[in-house]
Scaffold this motif. Structure first.
Motif, PDB file in Angstrom:
ATOM      1  N   GLY B 104      37.505  79.576  11.624  1.00  0.00           N
ATOM      2  CA  GLY B 104      38.339  79.209  10.473  1.00  0.00           C
ATOM      3  C   GLY B 104      38.458  77.702  10.331  1.00  0.00           C
ATOM      4  N   GLY B 105      38.598  77.016  11.473  1.00  0.00           N
ATOM      5  CA  GLY B 105      38.705  75.553  11.456  1.00  0.00           C
ATOM      6  C   GLY B 105      37.438  74.921  10.896  1.00  0.00           C
ATOM      7  N   TYR B 106      36.291  75.444  11.334  1.00  0.00           N
ATOM      8  CA  TYR B 106      35.006  74.920  10.831  1.00  0.00           C
ATOM      9  C   TYR B 106      34.916  75.132   9.315  1.00  0.00           C
ATOM     10  CZ  TYR B 106      30.021  74.016  10.359  1.00  0.00           C
ATOM     11  OH  TYR B 106      28.814  73.496   9.974  1.00  0.00           O
ATOM     12  N   ASP B 107      35.338  76.308   8.876  1.00  0.00           N
ATOM     13  CA  ASP B 107      35.281  76.599   7.434  1.00  0.00           C
ATOM     14  C   ASP B 107      36.253  75.720   6.643  1.00  0.00           C
ATOM     15  OD1 ASP B 107      33.304  78.378   7.805  1.00  0.00           O
ATOM     16  OD2 ASP B 107      34.399  80.158   7.127  1.00  0.00           O
ATOM     17  N   ALA B 108      37.398  75.406   7.250  1.00  0.00           N
ATOM     18  CA  ALA B 108      38.349  74.519   6.561  1.00  0.00           C
ATOM     19  C   ALA B 108      37.721  73.141   6.360  1.00  0.00           C
ATOM     20  CB  ALA B 108      39.636  74.401   7.379  1.00  0.00           C
ATOM     21  N   VAL B 109      37.053  72.643   7.396  1.00  0.00           N
ATOM     22  CA  VAL B 109      36.397  71.331   7.283  1.00  0.00           C
ATOM     23  C   VAL B 109      35.303  71.390   6.216  1.00  0.00           C
ATOM     24  CG1 VAL B 109      34.940  69.659   8.513  1.00  0.00           C
ATOM     25  CG2 VAL B 109      36.929  70.659   9.649  1.00  0.00           C
ATOM     26  N   MET B 110      34.516  72.486   6.239  1.00  0.00           N
ATOM     27  CA  MET B 110      33.421  72.608   5.260  1.00  0.00           C
ATOM     28  C   MET B 110      33.948  72.758   3.826  1.00  0.00           C
ATOM     29  SD  MET B 110      30.595  71.920   6.478  1.00  0.00           S
ATOM     30  CE  MET B 110      29.619  72.273   5.014  1.00  0.00           C
ATOM     31  N   THR B 111      35.134  73.333   3.685  1.00  0.00           N
ATOM     32  CA  THR B 111      35.724  73.425   2.340  1.00  0.00           C
ATOM     33  C   THR B 111      35.952  72.019   1.785  1.00  0.00           C
ATOM     34  OG1 THR B 111      36.850  75.455   2.998  1.00  0.00           O
ATOM     35  CG2 THR B 111      37.659  74.393   1.009  1.00  0.00           C
ATOM     36  N   ALA B 112      36.519  71.153   2.631  1.00  0.00           N
ATOM     37  CA  ALA B 112      36.757  69.768   2.191  1.00  0.00           C
ATOM     38  C   ALA B 112      35.423  69.064   1.927  1.00  0.00           C
ATOM     39  CB  ALA B 112      37.568  69.024   3.248  1.00  0.00           C
ATOM     40  N   VAL B 113      34.456  69.278   2.815  1.00  0.00           N
ATOM     41  CA  VAL B 113      33.144  68.633   2.663  1.00  0.00           C
ATOM     42  C   VAL B 113      32.484  69.072   1.352  1.00  0.00           C
ATOM     43  CG1 VAL B 113      30.786  68.572   3.600  1.00  0.00           C
ATOM     44  CG2 VAL B 113      32.736  68.255   5.120  1.00  0.00           C
ATOM     45  N   TRP B 114      32.558  70.358   1.069  1.00  0.00           N
ATOM     46  CA  TRP B 114      31.915  70.857  -0.159  1.00  0.00           C
ATOM     47  C   TRP B 114      32.642  70.391  -1.428  1.00  0.00           C
ATOM     48  CZ3 TRP B 114      30.052  76.513   1.233  1.00  0.00           C
ATOM     49  CH2 TRP B 114      28.850  76.398   1.965  1.00  0.00           C
ATOM     50  N   PHE B 115      33.955  70.256  -1.335  1.00  0.00           N
ATOM     51  CA  PHE B 115      34.687  69.671  -2.474  1.00  0.00           C
ATOM     52  C   PHE B 115      34.149  68.258  -2.740  1.00  0.00           C
ATOM     53  CE2 PHE B 115      38.623  72.461  -2.645  1.00  0.00           C
ATOM     54  CZ  PHE B 115      38.626  72.608  -4.014  1.00  0.00           C
ATOM     55  N   LEU B 116      34.025  67.477  -1.658  1.00  0.00           N
ATOM     56  CA  LEU B 116      33.557  66.097  -1.815  1.00  0.00           C
ATOM     57  C   LEU B 116      32.125  66.066  -2.341  1.00  0.00           C
ATOM     58  CD1 LEU B 116      35.046  64.522   1.445  1.00  0.00           C
ATOM     59  CD2 LEU B 116      35.867  64.214  -0.875  1.00  0.00           C
ATOM     60  N   TYR B 117      31.309  66.991  -1.856  1.00  0.00           N
ATOM     61  CA  TYR B 117      29.912  67.046  -2.303  1.00  0.00           C
ATOM     62  C   TYR B 117      29.852  67.402  -3.797  1.00  0.00           C
ATOM     63  CZ  TYR B 117      24.881  67.411  -1.328  1.00  0.00           C
ATOM     64  OH  TYR B 117      23.528  67.210  -1.287  1.00  0.00           O
ATOM     65  N   LEU B 118      30.679  68.342  -4.199  1.00  0.00           N
ATOM     66  CA  LEU B 118      30.730  68.746  -5.610  1.00  0.00           C
ATOM     67  C   LEU B 118      31.115  67.547  -6.478  1.00  0.00           C
ATOM     68  CD1 LEU B 118      30.679  71.069  -7.745  1.00  0.00           C
ATOM     69  CD2 LEU B 118      33.107  71.386  -7.277  1.00  0.00           C
ATOM     70  N   ILE B 119      32.142  66.822  -6.033  1.00  0.00           N
ATOM     71  CA  ILE B 119      32.598  65.651  -6.795  1.00  0.00           C
ATOM     72  C   ILE B 119      31.467  64.624  -6.903  1.00  0.00           C
ATOM     73  CG2 ILE B 119      34.176  63.656  -6.662  1.00  0.00           C
ATOM     74  CD1 ILE B 119      36.239  65.744  -5.446  1.00  0.00           C
ATOM     75  N   GLN B 120      30.704  64.469  -5.836  1.00  0.00           N
ATOM     76  CA  GLN B 120      29.612  63.499  -5.865  1.00  0.00           C
ATOM     77  C   GLN B 120      28.474  63.928  -6.800  1.00  0.00           C
ATOM     78  OE1 GLN B 120      26.689  63.065  -2.716  1.00  0.00           O
ATOM     79  NE2 GLN B 120      27.299  60.936  -2.490  1.00  0.00           N
ATOM     80  N   LEU B 121      28.219  65.233  -6.844  1.00  0.00           N
ATOM     81  CA  LEU B 121      27.061  65.716  -7.607  1.00  0.00           C
ATOM     82  C   LEU B 121      27.294  65.812  -9.119  1.00  0.00           C
ATOM     83  CD1 LEU B 121      25.833  68.588  -5.252  1.00  0.00           C
ATOM     84  CD2 LEU B 121      24.647  66.454  -5.714  1.00  0.00           C
ATOM     85  N   GLN B 122      28.565  65.811  -9.540  1.00  0.00           N
ATOM     86  CA  GLN B 122      28.839  66.001 -10.974  1.00  0.00           C
ATOM     87  C   GLN B 122      28.393  64.784 -11.784  1.00  0.00           C
ATOM     88  OE1 GLN B 122      33.044  66.699 -10.429  1.00  0.00           O
ATOM     89  NE2 GLN B 122      32.835  68.820 -11.028  1.00  0.00           N
ATOM     90  N   ARG B 123      27.591  65.026 -12.773  1.00  0.00           N
ATOM     91  CA  ARG B 123      27.114  64.015 -13.727  1.00  0.00           C
ATOM     92  C   ARG B 123      26.882  62.646 -13.070  1.00  0.00           C
ATOM     93  NH1 ARG B 123      28.024  65.117 -19.845  1.00  0.00           N
ATOM     94  NH2 ARG B 123      26.228  63.746 -19.675  1.00  0.00           N
ATOM     95  N   PRO B 124      25.887  62.539 -12.190  1.00  0.00           N
ATOM     96  CA  PRO B 124      25.674  61.267 -11.483  1.00  0.00           C
ATOM     97  C   PRO B 124      25.336  60.102 -12.418  1.00  0.00           C
ATOM     98  CG  PRO B 124      23.854  62.799 -11.086  1.00  0.00           C
ATOM     99  CD  PRO B 124      24.908  63.556 -11.817  1.00  0.00           C
ATOM    100  N   GLU B 125      24.778  60.407 -13.605  1.00  0.00           N
ATOM    101  CA  GLU B 125      24.419  59.315 -14.528  1.00  0.00           C
ATOM    102  C   GLU B 125      25.677  58.609 -15.039  1.00  0.00           C
ATOM    103  OE1 GLU B 125      24.511  62.435 -15.333  1.00  0.00           O
ATOM    104  OE2 GLU B 125      25.198  62.668 -17.393  1.00  0.00           O
ATOM    105  N   LEU B 126      26.781  59.372 -15.166  1.00  0.00           N
ATOM    106  CA  LEU B 126      28.033  58.734 -15.596  1.00  0.00           C
ATOM    107  C   LEU B 126      28.524  57.761 -14.519  1.00  0.00           C
ATOM    108  CD1 LEU B 126      30.195  61.521 -17.325  1.00  0.00           C
ATOM    109  CD2 LEU B 126      28.918  59.667 -18.392  1.00  0.00           C
TER     110      LEU B 126
END
Lengths: 133, 362
Positions: B104-126
């Motif tokens: 569960g702890g590993y998944d909690a960390v990955m949830t935060a990591v994937w949120f950050l990754y999603l934020i990074q990947l959205q419309r990179p040209e902007l």
């Protein structure tokens, strides 16, 4: 696990403060990450837009205010201490927002302006709960 | 940072897929070695392993093609976040074995990591444009620009005047269309309390504002549009969005370059994203963005804005001036940057036709 367990946890009981804070901090982080990731998602969606507006501060303020009132009713002698705990949650909220700047320099991070509006409302609710319980 | 986030996706794929196969095959010796009880319900235990394996497959697909996997990232965030939350609560209340808390702890960390990754990947040209990049346009360049603006307080008009200066210094001829809302009485400044409340709720629930058409023929000579949008309740102002919502205006943007200028108190990101999405839908190409915030520090800035909107004039009341109120108009530094923005827009290149077409197909 039942809703009663969860309700007992959100009363910030003396023996379960750390557990409650972990749950609340995770919730605050989720709210902030959702707000920032929704900023560029579904640009024409009403639901997405209302969600972003609610996550700017109202949802966090409702959650924190609920916890303060609920906790003050369960443990009146700890009401002032709880205000400090909720203050800590605002720090987590801010740090979660700022952490997005690590991966994207134009993410804008946390919005201390609206956080302050929410914090002020929560503070008033918390003081009221402490005084009247 | 993107490489690290992507590598974490591959690691998660290996951990989830490999770990669950190993667990399914050897759970008895593993749990005995860890001195943990064997699962009471083997069906539920196996189902959880299967679910976790699927999560590994999602992670692998994200690693393979991150820009196209944003939907999978959302699914992964939900799956891992919910698993982490349930596991933690059951560990607290039902005292399930500690090994589940590790998962569960590993998944909690990955949830935060994937949120950050999603934020990074959205419309990179902007992101690139917000950091100063000007994209090549679709051409041909006739050196004619049209500004589309709607400014209640005059802050946006001042911003556009400086962009105009930058463009005109490079031989551009600039025309301006001020958006005219059909409900003129509603969208006028200063507000009364009830009118402000109405506009605010309409902005939150995205009630469209009808505007008069721009009246542009499809074969107009403008090679560049500069659209100025304020932020109203985290989104773009209704009259400016109304320009793009009007079916008569939409063809005018097809195949043209569009620059987006945002002027606001603080939150411009969603407002900019909305405008960029409209430009895309109308067939235009965003070539530059220039977001600007009013000067001053938070939280005074947000309270100053509400006081300004309530009283209808800046620097009032006088007893708050000097120590609390922040300016309601862009700083000289921002205005200078807008002039440079205009200058750089005028000097933008032209993208090869093939590249632009390929981009549209993609």
């Amino acid at each position: 696990m039942t809703w009663d367990n969860l309700s007992a946890l959100l009363a910030l009981p003396p023996g379960g403060v750390l557990t409650a804070m972990i749950v609340l901090a995770a919730t605050m982080m989720t709210f902030e990450y959702t707000r920032i990731s929704l900023a560029l998602a579904a640009p024409h969606s009403r639901v997405a837009h209302v969600s972003v507006c609610m996550l700017t501060f109202p949802l966090q303020t409702i959650l924190c205010s609920f916890v303060l009132i609920h906790a003050a009713r369960a443990f009146p002698d700890r009401a002032w201490l709880n205000l400090g705990l909720i203050g800590l949650l605002h720090v987590v909220w801010y740090l979660a927002g700022q952490s997005t700047l690590i991966v994207r320099r134009d993410s804008q991070g946390a919005d201390p302006g609206f956080m302050a509006v929410g914090g002020l409302i929560t503070l008033l609710v918390g003081v009221g709960a402490a005084v009247f319980t | 940072m993107g490489k690290v986030l992507r590598a974490l996706c591959l690691l998660t794929a290996v951990v989830n897929c490999g770990g669950n196969i190993v667990m399914a095959l050897f759970y008895e010796p593993i749990l005995r070695f860890l001195n943990e009880p064997l699962p009471a319900d083997v069906y539920t235990f196996t189902a959880i392993l299967g679910f976790s394996f699927t999560s590994g497959v999602i992670s692998f697909l994200i690693w393979r093609d991150p820009p196209r996997a944003q939907g999978l990232l959302v699914a992964g965030i939900c799956a891992k976040g919910i698993f982490a939350a349930i596991t933690y609560l059951f560990w607290v209340f039902q005292h399930i074995p500690w090994i589940w808390l590790v998962f569960g702890g590993y998944d909690a960390v990955m949830t935060a990591v994937w949120f950050l990754y999603l934020i990074q990947l959205q419309r990179p040209e902007l992101c690139a444009m917000n950091l100063g990049e000007i994209r090549a346009g679709t051409g041909p360049v006739h050196k004619k620009a049209l500004f589309i603006s709607y400014s209640l307080t005059g802050n946006g008009s001042k911003a556009l005047a400086r962009v105009r200066k930058g463009l005109e210094a490079n031989g551009y001829t600039v025309d301006e269309k001020v958006v005219v809302p059909v409900e003129k009485d509603l969208f006028s400044f200063p507000f009364s309390f009830w009118r402000f409340t109405r506009v605010m709720f309409r902005a939150i629930f995205r009630t469209p504002a009808k505007v008069e058409p721009l009246g542009l023929p499809r074969d107009h000579k403008y090679d560049l549009f500069v659209v100025e949008g304020q932020t109203w309740m985290t989104g773009v102002s209704a009259p400016i969005e109304g320009v793009f919502q009007h079916p008569e205006n939409q063809p005018a943007f097809r195949g043209r370059d569009v620059a987006i200028v945002n002027v606001c108190r603080g939150l411009w990101r969603r407002s900019q994203g909305m405008l960029a999405a409209w430009v895309d839908e109308c067939g235009g190409r965003v070539v530059g963005t220039s977001p600007h915030m009013n000067p001053g520090r938070e939280p005074m800035r947000v309270f100053s804005l509400f006081i300004f909107l309530a009283l209808g004039k800046p620097n009032a009341p006088s007893w708050l001036r000097g120590w609390f109120l922040t300016p309601q108009f862009l700083s000289d530094e921002s205005l200078a940057r807008l002039e440079t923005f205009g200058d750089r827009l005028a000097k933008r290149g032209t993208a090869p036709v093939e590249a632009h077409k390929l981009e549209q197909v993609a």
